[in-house]
Design a protein around this motif. Structure first.
Motif, short mmCIF file in Angstrom:
data_model
loop_
_atom_site.label_atom_id
_atom_site.label_comp_id
_atom_site.label_asym_id
_atom_site.label_seq_id
_atom_site.Cartn_x
_atom_site.Cartn_y
_atom_site.Cartn_z
N ALA A 260 5.95 -6.99 -3.87
CA ALA A 260 6.75 -5.97 -3.19
C ALA A 260 6.00 -4.66 -3.14
O ALA A 260 5.27 -4.30 -4.07
N LYS A 261 6.18 -3.97 -2.03
CA LYS A 261 5.51 -2.68 -1.85
C LYS A 261 6.57 -1.64 -1.48
O LYS A 261 7.25 -1.78 -0.46
N ASP A 262 6.69 -0.61 -2.33
CA ASP A 262 7.71 0.43 -2.10
C ASP A 262 7.16 1.57 -1.25
O ASP A 262 5.98 1.60 -0.92
N GLY A 263 8.03 2.53 -0.99
CA GLY A 263 7.60 3.74 -0.29
C GLY A 263 7.30 3.49 1.17
O GLY A 263 6.41 4.11 1.76
N ILE A 264 8.03 2.57 1.78
CA ILE A 264 7.78 2.21 3.18
C ILE A 264 8.76 2.94 4.09
O ILE A 264 9.93 3.14 3.75
N ILE A 265 8.26 3.31 5.24
CA ILE A 265 9.07 4.02 6.24
C ILE A 265 9.09 3.19 7.51
O ILE A 265 8.04 2.70 7.95
N ALA A 266 10.29 3.02 8.09
CA ALA A 266 10.37 2.28 9.36
C ALA A 266 10.58 3.27 10.49
O ALA A 266 11.32 4.24 10.36
N ILE A 267 9.89 3.02 11.58
CA ILE A 267 10.08 3.84 12.78
C ILE A 267 10.53 2.91 13.88
O ILE A 267 9.88 1.89 14.15
N LEU B 99 5.69 10.39 19.62
CA LEU B 99 6.35 9.16 20.09
C LEU B 99 7.58 9.50 20.94
O LEU B 99 8.02 8.67 21.75
N GLU B 100 8.13 10.69 20.76
CA GLU B 100 9.39 11.04 21.42
C GLU B 100 9.41 10.81 22.94
O GLU B 100 10.40 10.30 23.46
N PRO B 101 8.34 11.11 23.65
CA PRO B 101 8.37 10.85 25.10
C PRO B 101 8.59 9.38 25.46
O PRO B 101 8.99 9.06 26.57
N PHE B 102 8.37 8.45 24.51
CA PHE B 102 8.49 7.02 24.83
C PHE B 102 9.91 6.48 24.68
O PHE B 102 10.19 5.36 25.07
N GLY B 103 10.81 7.22 24.04
CA GLY B 103 12.16 6.71 23.86
C GLY B 103 12.86 7.38 22.70
O GLY B 103 12.38 8.37 22.16
N ALA B 104 14.00 6.79 22.31
CA ALA B 104 14.75 7.35 21.18
C ALA B 104 14.10 6.88 19.88
O ALA B 104 13.86 5.69 19.69
N ILE B 105 13.79 7.83 19.02
CA ILE B 105 13.08 7.49 17.79
C ILE B 105 14.02 7.60 16.60
O ILE B 105 14.74 8.59 16.45
N GLU B 106 14.01 6.58 15.76
CA GLU B 106 14.76 6.65 14.51
C GLU B 106 13.81 6.40 13.35
O GLU B 106 12.97 5.50 13.43
N VAL B 107 13.96 7.20 12.30
CA VAL B 107 13.09 7.03 11.13
C VAL B 107 13.96 6.68 9.94
O VAL B 107 14.98 7.32 9.70
N GLU B 108 13.58 5.64 9.22
CA GLU B 108 14.33 5.27 8.03
C GLU B 108 13.39 5.22 6.83
O GLU B 108 12.32 4.61 6.90
N GLU B 109 13.80 5.90 5.75
CA GLU B 109 12.91 5.97 4.58
C GLU B 109 13.43 5.10 3.43
O GLU B 109 14.45 4.45 3.57
N ASN B 110 12.70 5.15 2.29
CA ASN B 110 13.11 4.42 1.09
C ASN B 110 13.27 2.92 1.34
O ASN B 110 14.27 2.31 0.98
N LEU B 111 12.27 2.35 1.94
CA LEU B 111 12.31 0.92 2.20
C LEU B 111 11.22 0.21 1.40
O LEU B 111 10.26 0.85 0.94
N THR B 112 11.39 -1.08 1.25
CA THR B 112 10.42 -1.89 0.50
C THR B 112 10.05 -3.13 1.33
O THR B 112 10.94 -3.74 1.92
N ILE B 113 8.77 -3.44 1.35
CA ILE B 113 8.36 -4.71 1.97
C ILE B 113 8.28 -5.76 0.87
O ILE B 113 7.59 -5.56 -0.13
N VAL B 114 9.00 -6.84 1.06
CA VAL B 114 8.89 -7.96 0.12
C VAL B 114 8.10 -9.04 0.86
O VAL B 114 8.47 -9.45 1.95
N SER B 115 7.02 -9.44 0.25
CA SER B 115 6.13 -10.37 0.92
C SER B 115 6.13 -11.69 0.18
O SER B 115 5.93 -11.74 -1.03
N ILE B 116 6.39 -12.76 0.91
CA ILE B 116 6.39 -14.10 0.32
C ILE B 116 5.08 -14.75 0.79
O ILE B 116 4.83 -14.88 1.98
N VAL B 117 4.24 -15.09 -0.19
CA VAL B 117 2.90 -15.53 0.15
C VAL B 117 2.67 -16.97 -0.31
O VAL B 117 3.14 -17.36 -1.38
N GLY B 118 1.98 -17.73 0.50
CA GLY B 118 1.68 -19.10 0.12
C GLY B 118 0.76 -19.73 1.13
O GLY B 118 0.25 -19.05 2.02
#
Ligand code: ASP
Ligand code: MG
Length: 443
Positions: free
Chosen positions: A304-311, A366-385
Motif C-alpha cells: 500500500a502506498k499512502d499520500g495519493i491524490i486523485a484528479i 487542466l481547467e480549460p479541459f473540463g471540470a476538475i475535482e481533486v481528492e486527497e488522503n487516498l491510498t493505492i493498494v496494489s495486489i501483485v502476483g
C-alpha cells in the motif's frame, strides 16, 4: 574475470558493534570473492539531514549540539567495536576527522553541494570503521572508495558504463584481494561534486555494482526475512515470499514494500543478476529470491502506498475526440509529476499522483479541459502476483473481500502482475486485513 557476489548491509545491520561483528562473520562464511556495500549506521543519515537543515536555516547553535550528540554516539560505538590499542587509535582518528569536517562546515556559508557533503559522512564513517574492525580481526580486505567509481549524470541517472569501467580498473589494481568494502548511497554528480542516490539509495548502489561487475548474486541484508505478503505493521500474520520475478518485485517496491529501494530493481534485472533479500538476525532463513522467473502463479503480495491524490477531469468534449489524453499528460510532463494510476470513461479521466509540489499549477492548467475535482488522503493498494489476468478467481475473491470498502478506482490489465485499487486512506487498515484473509487465508 573473477566472479564476485555483492552483499549489502543496511543501517540496522551495522548499527551496533555486535551487529558489525555478525556482518564480519557473514561476509567470511564462504570464500567467494565479495564486494560488501554498507549503509550508514542506523539513525546517522537522519541526524545528518537535521544537521544540514539547522545549518541552512542559520541555527548554528542547534547544529553544533546535533553534531556533538552524534559524535558522542560514535565515540561510544568505537569503544565497544575495537579493543586493540592501535586499532582503537585508528578508529578514534577516523571519528575525529569526520567530525572535524562537520565542524568546519559550520563556519562556511551553506550551499546545496555542501549539504551533500554532510550527508556523505555517514557511509564514509561506517565503512572506514568496519574496515578497522576487520583489520583488528586480521580479515584481509580492501576499502574501495565509492566516490572513485559511482557517478550520476546531469539528470541524476547512474552512468552504468563509466561505473563498469572504473570499477573493473579498481578491482584489477587489487586483484590479490577477495574482499572489498565500499559505501552505498554516495556518488559523484556531473559537476564532480559529492552527491547521493537519494534516501535509501544503498540498495541502488548494490544493484548497480552487481550489474557493473556481472555479480553472481546481489544479496540485500536487512532486519526482516525477505519481502512479506502484506504489511507486518498493519496485519498480524504475514509470511515471507520465497520467489518473485523482477517485475513483481518492482511493483511491490514501488507500491510501498519498504524493504527494497524501487530503483534498485532495474540494474539487476537488465544485467540478469539474481537478487536475494536476507535477514542479518536470521541468516539461515530462506529470504526472498528475485529472478527473471516468478516461481509460481497467482497472488503473492499486497502493498500500500499512502499520500495519493486523485484528479478527475470531466468533459463532454472528450466524447469521440482524439488527442485529449495527450494534452492532459503534457501538463503532468511539464511539471515532471509522475502519474501512478489512470482510469477513463468516455467523458472523464481520473488519475493519481503522489507528488503535490506543483498541484496548484497543474490544476490551473487542466481547467480549460473540463471540470476538475481533486481528492486527497487516498491510498493505492496494489495486489501483485504472477499471471494475475490468467488466474481465474483473483478478481472475484478480491471484490468479495472488499464489499464494504468504498473503492474509488480500479486498475487491472495494465500488466499481468498487478491489480491496483484506490481507496480512502481511512480504510487502509481494514482493506489490508480483509485482503489478508480473503486472498491468503491469513488473519
Ligand atoms: N544512509 C542512507 C539513508 O539512510 C542510504 C541507505 O541507508 O540506503 O537513506
Ligand atoms: Mg534501506
Amino acid at each position: 574475470m573473477t566472479q564476485f557476489k555483492v552483499m549489502k548491509f543496511g543501517g540496522t545491520s551495522v548499527g551496533k558493534p555486535e551487529r558489525m561483528r555478525q556482518v564480519s562473520q557473514l561476509i567470511t562464511a564462504d570464500d567467494e570473492p565479495t564486494i560488501v556495500v554498507l549503509s550508514a549506521l542506523s539513525g546517522t543519515t537522519n541526524s545528518l539531514v537535521e544537521i544540514g537543515n539547522a545549518i541552512s536555516s542559520g541555527e548554528r547553535e542547534k547544529a553544533r549540539e546535533l553534531i556533538d550528540k552524534l559524535e558522542a554516539h560514535y565515540q561510544s560505538f568505537i569503544k565497544e567495536l575495537v579493543k586493540g590499542e592501535k586499532t582503537y587509535a585508528k578508529a578514534k582518528a577516523i571519528v575525529a576527522e569526520h567530525f572535524e569536517f562537520l565542524t568546519i562546515i559550520l563556519r562556511i556559508s551553506f550551499s546545496e553541494a555542501l549539504s551533500k557533503d554532510i550527508l556523505a559522512q555517514g557511509e564514509l564513517l561506517s565503512t572506514k570503521l568496519f574496515s578497522v574492525f576487520l583489520e583488528e580481526h586480521k580479515i584481509d580486505h580492501h576499502l574501495l572508495p565509492a566516490l572513485e567509481f559511482m557517478s550520476i549524470d546531469s539528470h541524476d541517472e547512474p552512468q552504468i558504463n563509466s561505473i563498469k569501467t572504473k570499477l573493473a580498473h579498481l578491482l584489477q589494481q587489487h586483484k590479490d584481494k577477495k574482499l572489498f568494502i565500499t559505501q552505498g548511497y554516495i556518488c559523484r554528480n556531473a559537476r564532480g561534486e559529492v552527491d547521493n542516490l537519494k534516501r535509501g539509495g544503498s540498495d541502488y548502489s548494490a544493484s548497480l555494482i552487481a550489474a557493473a561487475i556481472n555479480a553472481s548474486v546481489c544479496e540485500i541484508w536487512t532486519d526482516i526475512d525477505g519481502m512479506h505478503n502484506n504489511d507486518p505493521r498493519v496485519v498480524k500474520k504475514t509470511v515471507a515470499i520465497e520467489q518473485l520475478s523482477f517485475e513483481e518485485a518492482a511493483e511491490l517496491a514501488y507500491f510501498g514494500a519498504k524493504i527494497l529501494h524501487p530503483a534498485s530493481i532495474w540494474p539487476a534485472q537488465f544485467y540478469k543478476v539474481p537478487v536475494k533479500l536476507l535477514n542479518t538476525m536470521q541468516p539461515d532463513a530462506k529470504g526472498t529470491l528475485i529472478t527473471e522467473e516468478a516461481g509460481s502463479q497467482g497472488v503473492k503480495a499486497i502493498a500500500a502506498k499512502d499520500g495519493i491524490i486523485a484528479i478527475n477531469i470531466k468533459s463532454s468534449r472528450m466524447l469521440l475526440a482524439y488527442g485529449f489524453l495527450r494534452k492532459i499528460f503534457e501538463v503532468f510532463e511539464k511539471y515532471r509529476t509522475p502519474i501512478d494510476m489512470i482510469t477513463t470513461s468516455e467523458v472523464a479521466v481520473s488519475l493519481t499522483i503522489e507528488n503535490t509540489a506543483d498541484l496548484k499549477a497543474i490544476v490551473r492548467e487542466l481547467e480549460p479541459f473540463g471540470a476538475i475535482e481533486v481528492e486527497e488522503n487516498l491510498t493505492i493498494v496494489s495486489i501483485v502476483g504472477n499471471e494475475l489476468t490468467q488466474t481465474p478467481d483473483v478478481l472475484s475473491k478480491l471484490f468479495a473481500a472488499l464489499v464494504k470498502v468504498p473503492i474509488r478506482m480500479v486498475s487491472y490489465g495494465g500488466s499481468k502482475h498487478n491489480v491496483s485499487l484506490l481507496i480512502p486512506s481511512a480504510h487502509k487498515t481494514e482493506t489490508l486485513q480483509l485482503l489478508n484473509k480473503g486472498l491468503f487465508g491469513l488473519e
